[in-house]
Motif scaffolding. Structure first.
Motif, PDB file in Angstrom:
ATOM      1  N   GLU A 105       1.406 -17.740   7.318  1.00  0.00           N
ATOM      2  CA  GLU A 105       1.905 -16.370   7.321  1.00  0.00           C
ATOM      3  C   GLU A 105       0.736 -15.398   7.235  1.00  0.00           C
ATOM      4  OE1 GLU A 105       5.001 -13.497   4.797  1.00  0.00           O
ATOM      5  OE2 GLU A 105       4.941 -15.664   4.453  1.00  0.00           O
ATOM      6  N   ASP A 106       0.718 -14.456   8.153  1.00  0.00           N
ATOM      7  CA  ASP A 106      -0.283 -13.394   8.102  1.00  0.00           C
ATOM      8  C   ASP A 106       0.122 -12.369   7.055  1.00  0.00           C
ATOM      9  OD1 ASP A 106      -2.187 -14.054  10.241  1.00  0.00           O
ATOM     10  OD2 ASP A 106      -0.474 -13.802  11.581  1.00  0.00           O
ATOM     11  N   ASN A 107      -0.815 -12.061   6.163  1.00  0.00           N
ATOM     12  CA  ASN A 107      -0.602 -11.037   5.139  1.00  0.00           C
ATOM     13  C   ASN A 107       0.703 -11.260   4.367  1.00  0.00           C
ATOM     14  OD1 ASN A 107      -3.005  -9.561   5.703  1.00  0.00           O
ATOM     15  ND2 ASN A 107      -2.004  -8.722   7.528  1.00  0.00           N
ATOM     16  N   TYR A 108       0.719 -12.335   3.614  1.00  0.00           N
ATOM     17  CA  TYR A 108       1.857 -12.661   2.746  1.00  0.00           C
ATOM     18  C   TYR A 108       2.228 -11.433   1.922  1.00  0.00           C
ATOM     19  CZ  TYR A 108       4.360 -15.062  -1.037  1.00  0.00           C
ATOM     20  OH  TYR A 108       5.290 -15.461  -1.975  1.00  0.00           O
ATOM     21  N   ARG A 109       3.487 -10.991   2.053  1.00  0.00           N
ATOM     22  CA  ARG A 109       3.897  -9.672   1.567  1.00  0.00           C
ATOM     23  C   ARG A 109       3.601  -9.423   0.076  1.00  0.00           C
ATOM     24  NH1 ARG A 109       9.780  -7.343   2.813  1.00  0.00           N
ATOM     25  NH2 ARG A 109       8.875  -7.329   4.910  1.00  0.00           N
ATOM     26  N   PRO A 110       3.958 -10.318  -0.851  1.00  0.00           N
ATOM     27  CA  PRO A 110       3.667 -10.028  -2.265  1.00  0.00           C
ATOM     28  C   PRO A 110       2.180  -9.768  -2.532  1.00  0.00           C
ATOM     29  CG  PRO A 110       5.225 -11.832  -2.099  1.00  0.00           C
ATOM     30  CD  PRO A 110       4.724 -11.572  -0.713  1.00  0.00           C
ATOM     31  N   VAL A 111       1.308 -10.513  -1.858  1.00  0.00           N
ATOM     32  CA  VAL A 111      -0.128 -10.308  -2.049  1.00  0.00           C
ATOM     33  C   VAL A 111      -0.568  -9.009  -1.394  1.00  0.00           C
ATOM     34  CG1 VAL A 111      -2.427 -11.262  -1.672  1.00  0.00           C
ATOM     35  CG2 VAL A 111      -0.512 -12.797  -2.171  1.00  0.00           C
ATOM     36  N   GLN A 112      -0.024  -8.712  -0.215  1.00  0.00           N
ATOM     37  CA  GLN A 112      -0.382  -7.477   0.475  1.00  0.00           C
ATOM     38  C   GLN A 112       0.055  -6.254  -0.325  1.00  0.00           C
ATOM     39  OE1 GLN A 112       1.584  -6.466   4.231  1.00  0.00           O
ATOM     40  NE2 GLN A 112      -0.446  -6.067   5.124  1.00  0.00           N
ATOM     41  N   LEU A 113       1.235  -6.326  -0.938  1.00  0.00           N
ATOM     42  CA  LEU A 113       1.695  -5.225  -1.776  1.00  0.00           C
ATOM     43  C   LEU A 113       0.774  -5.034  -2.972  1.00  0.00           C
ATOM     44  CD1 LEU A 113       5.555  -5.833  -1.688  1.00  0.00           C
ATOM     45  CD2 LEU A 113       4.305  -3.978  -0.587  1.00  0.00           C
ATOM     46  N   LEU A 114       0.254  -6.145  -3.482  1.00  0.00           N
ATOM     47  CA  LEU A 114      -0.689  -6.050  -4.590  1.00  0.00           C
ATOM     48  C   LEU A 114      -1.984  -5.396  -4.127  1.00  0.00           C
ATOM     49  CD1 LEU A 114      -1.151  -6.810  -7.543  1.00  0.00           C
ATOM     50  CD2 LEU A 114      -2.082  -8.998  -6.767  1.00  0.00           C
ATOM     51  N   GLN A 115      -2.422  -5.696  -2.923  1.00  0.00           N
ATOM     52  CA  GLN A 115      -3.595  -5.009  -2.364  1.00  0.00           C
ATOM     53  C   GLN A 115      -3.343  -3.512  -2.265  1.00  0.00           C
ATOM     54  OE1 GLN A 115      -3.760  -7.553   1.254  1.00  0.00           O
ATOM     55  NE2 GLN A 115      -5.953  -7.748   0.816  1.00  0.00           N
ATOM     56  N   CYS A 116      -2.128  -3.146  -1.871  1.00  0.00           N
ATOM     57  CA  CYS A 116      -1.808  -1.736  -1.685  1.00  0.00           C
ATOM     58  C   CYS A 116      -1.676  -0.990  -3.007  1.00  0.00           C
ATOM     59  CB  CYS A 116      -0.522  -1.601  -0.870  1.00  0.00           C
ATOM     60  SG  CYS A 116      -0.752  -2.015   0.873  1.00  0.00           S
ATOM     61  N   VAL A 117      -1.378  -1.694  -4.081  1.00  0.00           N
ATOM     62  CA  VAL A 117      -1.358  -1.055  -5.396  1.00  0.00           C
ATOM     63  C   VAL A 117      -2.724  -0.483  -5.715  1.00  0.00           C
ATOM     64  CG1 VAL A 117      -1.185  -1.506  -7.871  1.00  0.00           C
ATOM     65  CG2 VAL A 117       0.546  -2.409  -6.322  1.00  0.00           C
ATOM     66  N   HIS A 118      -3.757  -1.176  -5.272  1.00  0.00           N
ATOM     67  CA  HIS A 118      -5.127  -0.732  -5.531  1.00  0.00           C
ATOM     68  C   HIS A 118      -5.681   0.151  -4.407  1.00  0.00           C
ATOM     69  CE1 HIS A 118      -5.742  -3.337  -9.078  1.00  0.00           C
ATOM     70  NE2 HIS A 118      -4.875  -4.104  -8.463  1.00  0.00           N
ATOM     71  N   ASN A 119      -4.899   0.303  -3.329  1.00  0.00           N
ATOM     72  CA  ASN A 119      -5.317   1.167  -2.219  1.00  0.00           C
ATOM     73  C   ASN A 119      -4.110   1.962  -1.716  1.00  0.00           C
ATOM     74  OD1 ASN A 119      -8.212  -0.042  -1.406  1.00  0.00           O
ATOM     75  ND2 ASN A 119      -6.834  -1.733  -1.904  1.00  0.00           N
ATOM     76  N   PRO A 120      -3.426   2.694  -2.583  1.00  0.00           N
ATOM     77  CA  PRO A 120      -2.146   3.304  -2.205  1.00  0.00           C
ATOM     78  C   PRO A 120      -2.242   4.341  -1.094  1.00  0.00           C
ATOM     79  CG  PRO A 120      -2.906   4.176  -4.310  1.00  0.00           C
ATOM     80  CD  PRO A 120      -3.813   3.029  -3.958  1.00  0.00           C
ATOM     81  N   ASP A 121      -3.379   5.001  -0.961  1.00  0.00           N
ATOM     82  CA  ASP A 121      -3.506   6.074   0.027  1.00  0.00           C
ATOM     83  C   ASP A 121      -4.115   5.626   1.345  1.00  0.00           C
ATOM     84  OD1 ASP A 121      -2.485   7.895  -1.843  1.00  0.00           O
ATOM     85  OD2 ASP A 121      -4.467   8.195  -2.732  1.00  0.00           O
TER      86      ASP A 121
END
Length: 327
Positions: free
Chosen positions: A297-313
Motif C-alpha cells: 500500500e502506498d502511503n498507508y493512511r494511519p501513518v500518513q495522517l500522523l505525518q500530516c499532524v506534524h505538517n498540517p499546513d
C-alpha cells in the motif's frame, strides 16, 4: 730495567681498567636505551585504536541499567524475572579489552539469552487459537519491520500500541542509539572512537544488531508489516540493509501468514517509487519465492495522517484531509 717493566705493567693495567670502564659504560648505556625503548613501546600501546565512528557512549553502564530497570517497571509481569546487573555484565564481557573488529556471535549469546523471554506472540488470538506460537519476545500483536524510516516508524509505534519494532522490545530498547567497543589497552573500553560498520564486518554494533534482528524476525508470527521509504532515489528496498539481508531471510513462512508492505513518501518529498516500482518488485519476488502472501500500500493512511499532524499546513496534507471526509 725493573723500573721500565713496572711502568709497562702499570700502563697495561691502566689500559685494562679503561677498557673495563668503557665496557661497563657501554652496558649501562645499552640498558638505559633498552629501558627507554620498552617504556616508549608501553606508552605507545596505551594509545587506543583509532576508528572513524563515534566512541563508546559515556556512562554506558548507567544508561543500560537505567533503561533496563525502567522497562521492567512497566512490563515486569510480561517479562518475568530479569537481572539487569547480569545483563550489563554480559554486555561488558562481550567487548571489553577486545579488538572491536573481532566481535563474534558467541560473544553476545549470553546477552541474547538473558534478554529473551518466550511468551505468546499474538495477544488477540491467545484465547481462540489452540496452536498458538510462542515467540522469544514479550507480548505483542504485530511485528513491524522498517528500513530508512526510523523516525516515522517509531513515532507510529508510540502512537499505536498494536505494533512493535525491534527497538520497542526489551533488548532493542536497552541498546537503541548507543555505541560501544573495546580496546586491547587499558581501560579496555574505547571512548574516543569505534569502527563504522563499513570499516570491518565483525564490529560490536554490527554483530549485536544482526543477532537481535535475526531473533526478532524468527519470533514474528501472524500478519507482519514493513515500512519502507518511497522517497529514496536509490530504491525503497535494499538487499544490503538489515531488513533485506537478515530479517527477511529469517521470517518463517510456517508462522507468518502475510507480509504487508507500507510504502511511505516524505511530506513534500519526492515520490521516487510506488508499490509497482523496481525495488518493491524485487522484494515481492523474494517473498513469493519463500511462499509468503504479500500486499503493498502506498502511503498507508494511519501513518500518513500522523505525518500530516506534524505538517498540517503543507499542501500534501490536504489530500490526507480530503481522504478522511465522508462521501
Amino acid at each position: 730495567m725493573p723500573s721500565q717493566r713496572g711502568s709497562a705493567r702499570r700502563r697495561q693495567r691502566g689500559v685494562l681498567l679503561a677498557g673495563i670502564a668503557i665496557l661497563l659504560l657501554a652496558l649501562v648505556l645499552a640498558a638505559v636505551l633498552a629501558s627507554a625503548l620498552t617504556r616508549g613501546k608501553k606508552e605507545e600501546s596505551l594509545e587506543p585504536l583509532r576508528w572513524q565512528g563515534r566512541g563508546t557512549t559515556r556512562n554506558l553502564r548507567e544508561i543500560v541499567l537505567g533503561r533496563c530497570y525502567g522497562y521492567l517497571a512497566e512490563r515486569r509481569a510480561e517479562l518475568g524475572d530479569k537481572d539487569c546487573l547480569k545483563i550489563w555484565e554480559s554486555l561488558k564481557d562481550a567487548f571489553i579489552h577486545k579488538n572491536p573488529c573481532n566481535a563474534t556471535t558467541e560473544d553476545y549469546q549470553p546477552l541474547m539469552k538473558l534478554a529473551s523471554h518466550p511468551i505468546p506472540c499474538n495477544k488477540e488470538n491467545f484465547l481462540t487459537s489452540l496452536s498458538i506460537i510462542y515467540c522469544t519476545l514479550y507480548l505483542i500483536s504485530q511485528s513491524l519491520f522498517w528500513s530508512k524510516t526510523n523516525d516515522l516508524v517509531h513515532l507510529y509505534t508510540k502512537s499505536s500500541r498494536r505494533f512493535l519494532t525491534l527497538e520497542d522490545t526489551f533488548l532493542g530498547y536497552m541498546f537503541d542509539g548507543i555505541s560501544w567497543c573495546g580496546d586491547p589497552s587499558a581501560p579496555g573500553i574505547n571512548y574516543e572512537s569505534c569502527p563504522k560498520w563499513s570499516e570491518c564486518e565483525g564490529n560490536p554494533g554490527s554483530v549485536f544488531w544482526k543477532m537481535a534482528s535475526k531473533m526478532f524476525a524468527e519470533a514474528a508470527c501472524g500478519v507482519v508489516q514493513v515500512m519502507l521509504n518511497g522517497s529514496i532515489e536509490t530504491g525503497a528496498f535494499r538487499s544490503s540493509s538489515i531488513f533485506g539481508s537478515v530479517e527477511i531471510l529469517n521470517l518463517n513462512p510456517d508462522k507468518v501468514s502475510e507480509v504487508q508492505i507500507w510504502l511511505m513518501h516524505d511530506i513534500g518529498g519526492p515520490q521516487s517509487e510506488s508499490c509497482s516500482g523496481y525495488s518493491i518488485k524485487k522484494l515481492k519476488n523474494i517473498l513469493e519465492e519463500r511462499n509468503f502472501k504479500i500486499t503493498c500500500e502506498d502511503n498507508y493512511r494511519p501513518v500518513q495522517l500522523l505525518q500530516c499532524v506534524h505538517n498540517p499546513d503543507h499542501p500534501d496534507c490536504s489530500l490526507c484531509t480530503n481522504s478522511t471526509e465522508a462521501p
